[in-house]
Design a protein around this motif. Structure first.
Motif, mmCIF file in Angstrom:
data_model
loop_
_atom_site.group_PDB
_atom_site.id
_atom_site.type_symbol
_atom_site.label_atom_id
_atom_site.label_comp_id
_atom_site.label_asym_id
_atom_site.label_seq_id
_atom_site.Cartn_x
_atom_site.Cartn_y
_atom_site.Cartn_z
ATOM 1 N N GLU A 35 0.598 -0.728 -0.389
ATOM 2 C CA GLU A 35 0.158 0.049 -0.143
ATOM 3 C C GLU A 35 1.002 0.818 0.127
ATOM 4 O OE1 GLU A 35 -2.801 0.282 3.116
ATOM 5 O OE2 GLU A 35 -3.357 1.588 3.387
ATOM 6 N N THR A 36 0.363 1.916 -0.981
ATOM 7 C CA THR A 36 1.042 4.181 -0.660
ATOM 8 C C THR A 36 0.076 4.827 -0.224
ATOM 9 O OG1 THR A 36 0.771 3.854 -3.112
ATOM 10 C CG2 THR A 36 2.822 2.473 -2.446
ATOM 11 N N ARG A 37 1.063 6.094 -0.237
ATOM 12 C CA ARG A 37 -0.220 6.822 0.143
ATOM 13 C C ARG A 37 0.537 8.162 -0.022
ATOM 14 N NH1 ARG A 37 -3.326 7.198 5.901
ATOM 15 N NH2 ARG A 37 -4.080 5.401 5.031
ATOM 16 N N GLU A 38 0.112 9.389 -0.639
ATOM 17 C CA GLU A 38 1.029 10.538 -0.803
ATOM 18 C C GLU A 38 0.353 11.092 0.379
ATOM 19 O OE1 GLU A 38 -0.248 13.113 -4.936
ATOM 20 O OE2 GLU A 38 0.328 14.953 -3.628
ATOM 21 N N ILE A 39 1.932 11.288 1.066
ATOM 22 C CA ILE A 39 1.944 12.156 2.334
ATOM 23 C C ILE A 39 2.260 13.942 1.537
ATOM 24 C CG2 ILE A 39 1.623 12.708 5.259
ATOM 25 C CD1 ILE A 39 1.965 9.354 4.907
ATOM 26 N N ASN A 40 1.362 14.783 2.333
ATOM 27 C CA ASN A 40 2.312 16.487 2.267
ATOM 28 C C ASN A 40 3.000 16.250 0.359
ATOM 29 O OD1 ASN A 40 1.493 17.533 4.543
ATOM 30 N ND2 ASN A 40 3.279 16.673 5.460
ATOM 31 N N GLY A 41 2.163 15.723 -0.650
ATOM 32 C CA GLY A 41 3.256 15.729 -1.838
ATOM 33 C C GLY A 41 4.525 14.717 -1.907
ATOM 34 N N GLU A 42 4.764 13.912 -1.457
ATOM 35 C CA GLU A 42 5.868 13.083 -1.650
ATOM 36 C C GLU A 42 5.009 11.495 -1.071
ATOM 37 O OE1 GLU A 42 9.679 13.870 -0.360
ATOM 38 O OE2 GLU A 42 8.436 14.756 1.499
ATOM 39 N N MET A 43 5.075 10.180 -1.954
ATOM 40 C CA MET A 43 4.785 9.288 -2.148
ATOM 41 C C MET A 43 5.882 8.371 -0.650
ATOM 42 S SD MET A 43 2.606 8.859 -3.841
ATOM 43 C CE MET A 43 1.967 7.273 -3.546
ATOM 44 N N TYR A 44 4.962 7.178 -0.235
ATOM 45 C CA TYR A 44 5.015 6.543 1.151
ATOM 46 C C TYR A 44 4.806 5.485 1.418
ATOM 47 C CZ TYR A 44 6.236 11.073 3.753
ATOM 48 O OH TYR A 44 6.792 12.029 3.953
ATOM 49 N N VAL A 45 5.146 4.310 1.885
ATOM 50 C CA VAL A 45 5.076 2.847 1.211
ATOM 51 C C VAL A 45 4.794 2.834 2.840
ATOM 52 C CG1 VAL A 45 5.626 0.759 0.813
ATOM 53 C CG2 VAL A 45 7.100 2.490 -0.460
ATOM 54 N N LEU A 46 3.683 1.631 2.974
ATOM 55 C CA LEU A 46 3.353 0.928 4.032
ATOM 56 C C LEU A 46 3.981 0.166 4.455
ATOM 57 C CD1 LEU A 46 0.870 1.115 6.818
ATOM 58 C CD2 LEU A 46 -0.313 -0.423 5.539
ATOM 59 N N GLU A 47 4.401 0.148 5.796
ATOM 60 C CA GLU A 47 5.462 -1.027 6.652
ATOM 61 C C GLU A 47 5.553 -1.486 7.176
ATOM 62 O OE1 GLU A 47 8.213 -2.578 4.963
ATOM 63 O OE2 GLU A 47 8.618 -1.276 3.112
ATOM 64 N N SER A 48 5.288 -3.075 7.665
ATOM 65 C CA SER A 48 4.375 -3.796 8.766
ATOM 66 C C SER A 48 5.479 -3.785 9.737
ATOM 67 C CB SER A 48 3.974 -4.886 8.195
ATOM 68 O OG SER A 48 4.076 -5.856 7.236
ATOM 69 N N PRO A 49 5.409 -4.032 11.694
ATOM 70 C CA PRO A 49 6.025 -4.651 12.402
ATOM 71 C C PRO A 49 6.590 -5.501 11.700
ATOM 72 C CG PRO A 49 3.683 -4.224 13.086
ATOM 73 C CD PRO A 49 3.457 -3.763 11.445
ATOM 74 N N ILE A 50 7.916 -6.183 12.568
ATOM 75 C CA ILE A 50 7.848 -7.209 12.524
ATOM 76 C C ILE A 50 8.414 -8.201 14.241
ATOM 77 C CG2 ILE A 50 10.138 -9.156 12.051
ATOM 78 C CD1 ILE A 50 11.274 -7.153 9.755
ATOM 79 N N HIS A 51 7.062 -9.006 14.569
ATOM 80 C CA HIS A 51 7.422 -9.504 16.026
ATOM 81 C C HIS A 51 8.198 -10.693 15.794
ATOM 82 C CE1 HIS A 51 4.355 -7.225 17.262
ATOM 83 N NE2 HIS A 51 4.067 -7.427 15.962
ATOM 84 N N ALA A 52 9.272 -10.911 17.252
ATOM 85 C CA ALA A 52 9.739 -12.561 16.841
ATOM 86 C C ALA A 52 8.909 -13.089 18.030
ATOM 87 C CB ALA A 52 10.626 -12.887 17.360
ATOM 88 N N ASP A 53 9.282 -14.179 17.970
ATOM 89 C CA ASP A 53 9.046 -15.352 19.920
ATOM 90 C C ASP A 53 10.517 -15.486 20.359
ATOM 91 O OD1 ASP A 53 7.129 -16.671 17.991
ATOM 92 O OD2 ASP A 53 8.026 -17.623 17.181
ATOM 93 N N VAL A 54 11.621 -15.328 19.453
ATOM 94 C CA VAL A 54 12.631 -14.962 20.968
ATOM 95 C C VAL A 54 13.934 -13.806 19.235
ATOM 96 C CG1 VAL A 54 14.932 -16.215 21.184
ATOM 97 C CG2 VAL A 54 12.559 -17.252 20.971
ATOM 98 N N ALA A 55 14.452 -13.595 21.397
ATOM 99 C CA ALA A 55 15.854 -12.275 20.102
ATOM 100 C C ALA A 55 16.439 -13.130 20.889
ATOM 101 C CB ALA A 55 15.793 -11.350 20.370
ATOM 102 N N LEU A 56 18.143 -13.278 20.148
ATOM 103 C CA LEU A 56 18.879 -13.394 21.131
ATOM 104 C C LEU A 56 19.892 -12.151 20.434
ATOM 105 C CD1 LEU A 56 20.047 -17.049 19.059
ATOM 106 C CD2 LEU A 56 18.435 -16.067 21.824
ATOM 107 N N ILE A 57 20.624 -11.851 21.603
ATOM 108 C CA ILE A 57 21.490 -10.647 21.477
ATOM 109 C C ILE A 57 23.187 -10.269 22.346
ATOM 110 C CG2 ILE A 57 19.678 -9.598 20.822
ATOM 111 C CD1 ILE A 57 19.997 -8.010 23.997
ATOM 112 N N LYS A 58 23.582 -10.118 21.936
ATOM 113 C CA LYS A 58 24.692 -10.057 22.612
ATOM 114 C C LYS A 58 25.108 -8.458 23.138
ATOM 115 C CE LYS A 58 29.812 -10.343 22.580
ATOM 116 N NZ LYS A 58 31.052 -10.331 21.786
ATOM 117 N N ALA A 59 25.255 -8.648 24.579
ATOM 118 C CA ALA A 59 25.458 -6.914 24.848
ATOM 119 C C ALA A 59 26.618 -7.254 25.893
ATOM 120 C CB ALA A 59 24.080 -6.824 26.093
ATOM 121 N N GLU A 60 27.000 -6.092 26.995
ATOM 122 C CA GLU A 60 28.242 -6.611 27.778
ATOM 123 C C GLU A 60 28.356 -6.121 29.045
ATOM 124 O OE1 GLU A 60 31.436 -6.165 26.375
ATOM 125 O OE2 GLU A 60 32.420 -5.975 28.087
ATOM 126 N N ARG A 61 27.636 -5.693 29.387
ATOM 127 C CA ARG A 61 26.657 -5.500 30.839
ATOM 128 C C ARG A 61 25.236 -5.863 31.044
ATOM 129 N NH1 ARG A 61 29.330 -0.722 34.696
ATOM 130 N NH2 ARG A 61 29.621 -2.769 36.141
#
Lengths: 212, 236
Positions: free
Chosen positions: B139-165
């Motif tokens: 889906e696209t939409r013109e907003i204030n004269g410019e064209m935009y695309v509708l993007e959807s969220p990405i959910h996850a069951d699990v996130a594996l991330i590397k932190a420091e502390r």
């Protein structure tokens, strides 16, 4: 008449010359990364890297390399005093919403209407990869392209219409090549300067597109 | 006493199920939770959808998971690397699905999921092949004269991330550019598992310096700092 193409270092120096002090700049991976080596000492430009740093400094000595401190090309870099780290969503907010003054990107093709193609050849066996190219193309105040003028096969990368898949529509404002500097506007390509020994007519013949 | 500290990588990953969507932090080697990915390989979950910036290097970490045939689909921005031959081979053979996403759309779609946003309009990708989903233009939409695309969220069951502390409440700090996708992925997953190099007492992380507040983190597991490798951290 003979001419000599700019070397990659000369091209990088040419781009650096046009970046004003105090500008917030993202240098794309590959050729544009070399621009960072051509600012005069003490000349302050804020280099942003998509993987979450602002105030990027030069490459460290081999002994000081730390692979937690890398640039978008995954090469070790340094952080200048005053620099900062942030997460990817903040980084891309900088890149997508006009906070950056200039993005310098490589290209496969640039069209006379400012369309950029630089993420995929579209070939069946080619692995596509876009990274932050579309974000920068659309989101920086100005998008500059830095590239070799011709492909290895001698084909012009300046085209009337991109045949490769598009990265951004009408986004390129200026092109730096090893042969010329070219502005892109609603009127198409116009030549800013050309390497010594190459006439504008000869450049146009090599380019295969209309140059003003 | 509340403690989110897991005894081991294996304990932290024990309940990951087949068919899960798993976010994996990291940009290049920085922030890549290789120990957690190795743990996932050991754990055995398959038919996975991986959300990450890249699609693996050489034959370790993510590439090893791909090589073992555990991954059905990859959602990422930059699979092509100098040493991404495992992904490249699977992709060319049609044995893995790829959803290629501009990196800022990837970060923002993940952030949107974490912030309860149902979708957002962006200029990025408009008029390109990546503004299509399964061949159909989004889906696209013109907003204030410019064209935009509708993007959807990405959910996850699990996130594996590397932190420091990290501490037992799950507060995290990161190290330099290893932060990258960690904070937004932590927000977007039902279960976020963070590896850290140091577990500290509550209050030892200055509250002004907490990057990921513990509410976004379910499990914290300590791992030794990796030996010097081109894509990892130099040993101290």
């Amino acid at each position: 008449m003979s001419y000599v193409k700019l070397t990659r270092e000369q091209l990088a120096a040419r781009v650096a010359r046009d970046i004003p002090e105090g500008a917030y700049v993202n240098l794309g991976i590959g050729l544009p990364t070399m621009v960072a080596n051509h600012f005069a000492p003490g000349f302050e430009v804020f280099l942003q890297s998509e993987n979450g740093l602002l105030g990027m400094g030069p490459a460290p000595s081999k002994a000081d390399e730390d692979y937690d401190l890398i640039n978008a090309g995954k090469q070790p870099v340094t952080l200048l005093p005053g620099g900062s780290f942030f997460h990817s969503a903040d980084s891309f907010a900088m890149m997508r919403a006009g906070h950056l003054d200039i993005a310098v990107l490589g290209a496969l093709q640039v069209a006379a209407n400012g369309d950029l193609a630089n993420w995929h050849t579209g070939g069946k066996d080619d692995i596509p990869a876009v990274g932050g190219a579309m974000d920068l193309a659309v989101g920086a105040k100005q998008t500059w392209v830095m590239m070799e003028h011709l492909t290895k096969n001698g084909e012009s990368k300046l085209v009337e219409r991109c045949s490769y898949p598009i990265t951004g529509l009408g986004c390129v404002t200026r092109i730096y090549t090893d042969l010329a500097v070219i502005d892109v506007s609603k009127d198409g390509f116009s030549v800013v300067d050309v390497v010594d020994g190459l006439s504008q007519n000869a450049l146009e013949a090599l380019s295969g597109v209309r140059l003003r | 006493m509340i403690s989110k500290i897991s005894e081991s990588v294996a304990t932290a990953l024990a309940d990951v199920s087949h068919g899960a969507t798993i976010m994996v932090g990291g940009f290049g080697g920085a922030g890549m939770p290789n120990e957690l990915i190795d743990g996932l390989l050991e754990q055995g979950a398959s038919d996975l959808t991986i959300v990450a910036n890249n699609a693996g290097n050489a034959e370790f970490g993510l590439a090893a998971l791909l090589k073992a045939g555990r991954v059905r689909k990859v959602i990422c921005s930059f699979p092509r690397q100098i040493d991404s031959y495992v992904f490249d081979g699977l992709y060319r053979a049609g044995r893995i699905e790829l959803e290629l996403v501009p990196q800022g759309n990837l970060a923002e779609r993940i952030r949107a999921a974490g912030a309860g946003i149902g979708g957002f309009f962006t200029k990025v990708g408009f008029g390109t092949e990546l503004a299509k989903h399964n061949g159909v233009t989004k889906e696209t939409r013109e907003i204030n004269g410019e064209m935009y695309v509708l993007e959807s969220p990405i959910h996850a069951d699990v996130a594996l991330i590397k932190a420091e502390r990290g501490d037992r409440w799950g507060n995290l700090t990161y190290r330099m550019t290893a932060r990258n996708f960690g904070p937004v992925m932590a927000m977007a997953a039902k279960t976020t598992i963070a590896s850290v190099h140091e577990i500290c007492e509550l209050g030892d992380i200055d509250p002004e310096h907490v990057i990921t507040p513990g509410i976004f983190v379910q499990r914290v597991v300590k791992i030794p700092r990796a030996a010097t490798v081109a894509s990892g951290v130099k040993s101290p």
